[in-house]
Design an enzyme around this catalytic site. Structure first.
Site, PDB file in Angstrom:
ATOM      1  CG  HIS A 130     -26.135 -60.358  -7.751  1.00 13.32           C
ATOM      2  ND1 HIS A 130     -25.247 -59.852  -8.676  1.00 13.32           N
ATOM      3  CD2 HIS A 130     -27.369 -60.263  -8.320  1.00 13.32           C
ATOM      4  CE1 HIS A 130     -25.912 -59.489  -9.762  1.00 13.32           C
ATOM      5  NE2 HIS A 130     -27.196 -59.724  -9.573  1.00 13.32           N
ATOM      6  CD  GLU A 133     -22.161 -60.734  -7.110  1.00 13.04           C
ATOM      7  OE1 GLU A 133     -22.191 -59.483  -7.076  1.00 13.04           O
ATOM      8  OE2 GLU A 133     -22.413 -61.388  -8.143  1.00 13.04           O
ATOM      9  CG  HIS A 244     -22.626 -56.049  -7.859  1.00 12.03           C
ATOM     10  ND1 HIS A 244     -23.564 -56.955  -8.314  1.00 12.03           N
ATOM     11  CD2 HIS A 244     -23.278 -54.858  -7.767  1.00 12.03           C
ATOM     12  CE1 HIS A 244     -24.724 -56.342  -8.505  1.00 12.03           C
ATOM     13  NE2 HIS A 244     -24.571 -55.058  -8.176  1.00 12.03           N
ATOM     14  CD  GLU A 335     -18.891 -56.637 -10.272  1.00 15.38           C
ATOM     15  OE1 GLU A 335     -18.672 -57.489  -9.381  1.00 15.38           O
ATOM     16  OE2 GLU A 335     -19.917 -56.639 -10.983  1.00 15.38           O
TER      17      GLU A 335
END
Length: 505
Positions: A130, A133, A244, A335
């Site tokens: 993404h 990110e 991410h 993440e």
């Protein structure tokens, strides 16, 4: 740095060099300067030193990588420079292009950076899927810098990793999205690729159903997704992580479900769930704060800092499920920051929080068992099925073009069943130790016997097979497709300028 270093050397008195001139450059070259032999010797010695040291200063980075958000062109140059200055352990290649035509560059770090070596597992990190990110880009560049510097300094942790593992690093999977990204902590443009598609919803989905899956055509996928699918078919990756931002948790497959037997207590559980939970915990507990589970103070709480993907939220077309189902590569989604675009001044601390976790996760590629399957003539065979009792995978794990298999397993006793056309079914039970501490999984080869013509053959059972389960991993690797980069004219010119400047002073 190079010029200043030579200027410091020039402060040494010329007569000091006269005494060593004969040893360094020979007697005849110390007698022609009208200011005296010591001046001729000084110039000769410094000229020789220049010739010896110039390649080192040109080819070896002299400062640590800066903590900031590097542009895509800067990342490409950095990867090329690392590859050129460390050809024994580094190699850069492209897996394809983005929608706008930007190359998707990968750097390999290994003692055999250009080719696979039998028994050496393939590992990968992917970041910036993404585009907004962005911390993953920074972390992976710092990881490269750390590994290369450690190996150059002969530090055991780096030497052991590169001796035992082939590490592929893709700092940005969505360079177009990064170019468009805003810097808001949570809500900004740049998540999607140039076509406005979320790349983590664009992969074939294991739970889409046979009829829909049969209609899948790769050419309709986004360019970046097609590049990764091709990459997975060109290398037999064993373990992977996808970085991410926007939360602080390690998420593992499945991300989706069709309400079948995989659903357990609100989670969508894989046959290798014990291994995935272990992998996620390795990262969360080696991270500075992820294991606490609520570090983002946003109301979300994750026990041990990990979650099953589907239990968090259902996701169709995700990359980690595709890796596991079709490429027999166990991948987790990391993440790594509460803020998608952290302020620049926070980057050093965020690297410190993630560094040991990134290294510990790579070492997990040495869990379980590895080896080859040989036919009755002693020839390694491709597409032999290697099953572990109690683990019914959607797509069966098969040997690659080298006859190799890798199965990530926690320590314990496991029963393996190996099948290959024209050969007897082989069943063996293995006692599997913990491999990461030794930087090697248990090595075990399976030797098959030719089946009698009237023998009964065991047929392995695939869980909900789909048409794409049958693709083979025999596409030639892309690692050699991109020529080894050369130094730019700017680098050469700077080196020459420094040399001439020194000799003229």
């Amino acid at each position: 740095m190079f010029y200043l270093g030579l200027k410091q050397l020039s402060l040494v008195s010329p007569p000091v060099f006269a005494g060593v001139c004969r040893c360094f450059v020979g007697v005849s070259r110390c007698r022609s300067d009208p200011r005296g032999p010591q001046w001729t010797g000084y110039a000769a010695v410094m000229s020789s030193l220049l010739l010896l040291l110039l390649p080192l200063f040109i080819l070896t980075p002299t400062t640590a990588l800066e903590f900031r958000y590097h542009r895509n062109g800067e990342i490409e140059k950095y990867l090329r420079d690392i590859s050129t200055s460390n050809p024994d352990i580094a190699h850069v290649y492209s897996i394809g292009r983005s929608v706008r035509g930007q190359q998707l560059w990968v750097l390999v770090l290994s003692l055999s950076p250009r080719h696979h070596s039998i028994g050496i597992p393939e590992f990968k990190y992917v970041a910036n899927m993404h585009g907004n990110e962005v911390l993953g880009r920074v972390l992976l560049l710092q990881l490269i810098d750390d590994l290369v510097r450690g190996h150059r300094n002969k530090e055991a942790w780096s030497v052991q990793l590169l001796n035992s593992t082939r590490i592929h690093i893709l700092p940005t999977m969505n360079p177009d999205g990064f170019d468009d990204a805003g810097t808001h902590c949570q809500f900004s443009q740049g998540r999607f690729n140039h076509n406005g598609v979320d790349l983590n919803r664009n992969f074939p989905d294991a739970f889409a159903g046979k009829r829909q899956q049969g209609q899948f055509v790769e050419e309709t996928q986004e360019a970046e997704v097609r590049a990764v699918i091709g990459w997975l078919r060109s290398e037999t990756f064993v373990l992977s992580a996808n970085l991410h931002g926007g939360a602080l948790v390690a998420s593992y497959p499945y991300d989706n479900s069709n309400g079948g037997s995989e659903q357990v207590g609100g989670a969508s559980v894989t046959p290798d769930n014990d291994v995935f939970v272990h992998l996620a915990k390795v990262y969360s507990y080696n991270h500075g704060s992820m294991h606490r589970g609520d570090s983002c103070k946003d109301g979300l709480s994750f026990n041990d800092g990990i979650t099953n993907g589907y239990q968090w939220y259902a996701l169709k077309g995700g990359m980690q499920d595709y890796n596991y189902v079709w490429a027999q590569c166990l991948e987790v989604t990391l993440e790594v920051s509460c803020c998608k675009f952290p302020p620049k001044d926070q980057l050093p601390a965020l690297w410190t929080e993630n560094r040991e976790a990134l290294l510990a996760f790579i070492r997990q590629v040495h869990l379980g068992v590895k080896g080859r399957v040989f036919d009755s003539f002693g020839v390694p065979v491709q597409n032999a099925v290697v099953e572990v009792k109690g683990r019914s995978n959607i797509c069966l794990f098969r040997t690659d073009k080298h006859g190799e298999y890798y199965r990530l397993l926690l320590p314990g006793n496991y029963t393996f069943t190996v099948t290959y056309p024209g050969h007897q079914v082989l069943t063996e039970t293995l006692d599997v130790p913990h491999g990461p501490d030794r930087y090697s999984a248990l090595k075990h080869d399976f030797l098959l016997r030719r089946a009698a013509d009237n023998s009964t053959h065991y047929t392995p059972t695939e869980f909900s097979p789909t048409p794409t389960c049958n693709y083979t991993l025999n596409v030639e690797g892309r690692c050699g497709a991109v020529a080894t980069p050369t130094w730019t004219g700017v680098s050469a010119a700077l080196g020459l300028w420094a040399a001439l400047r020194f000799l003229s002073d």
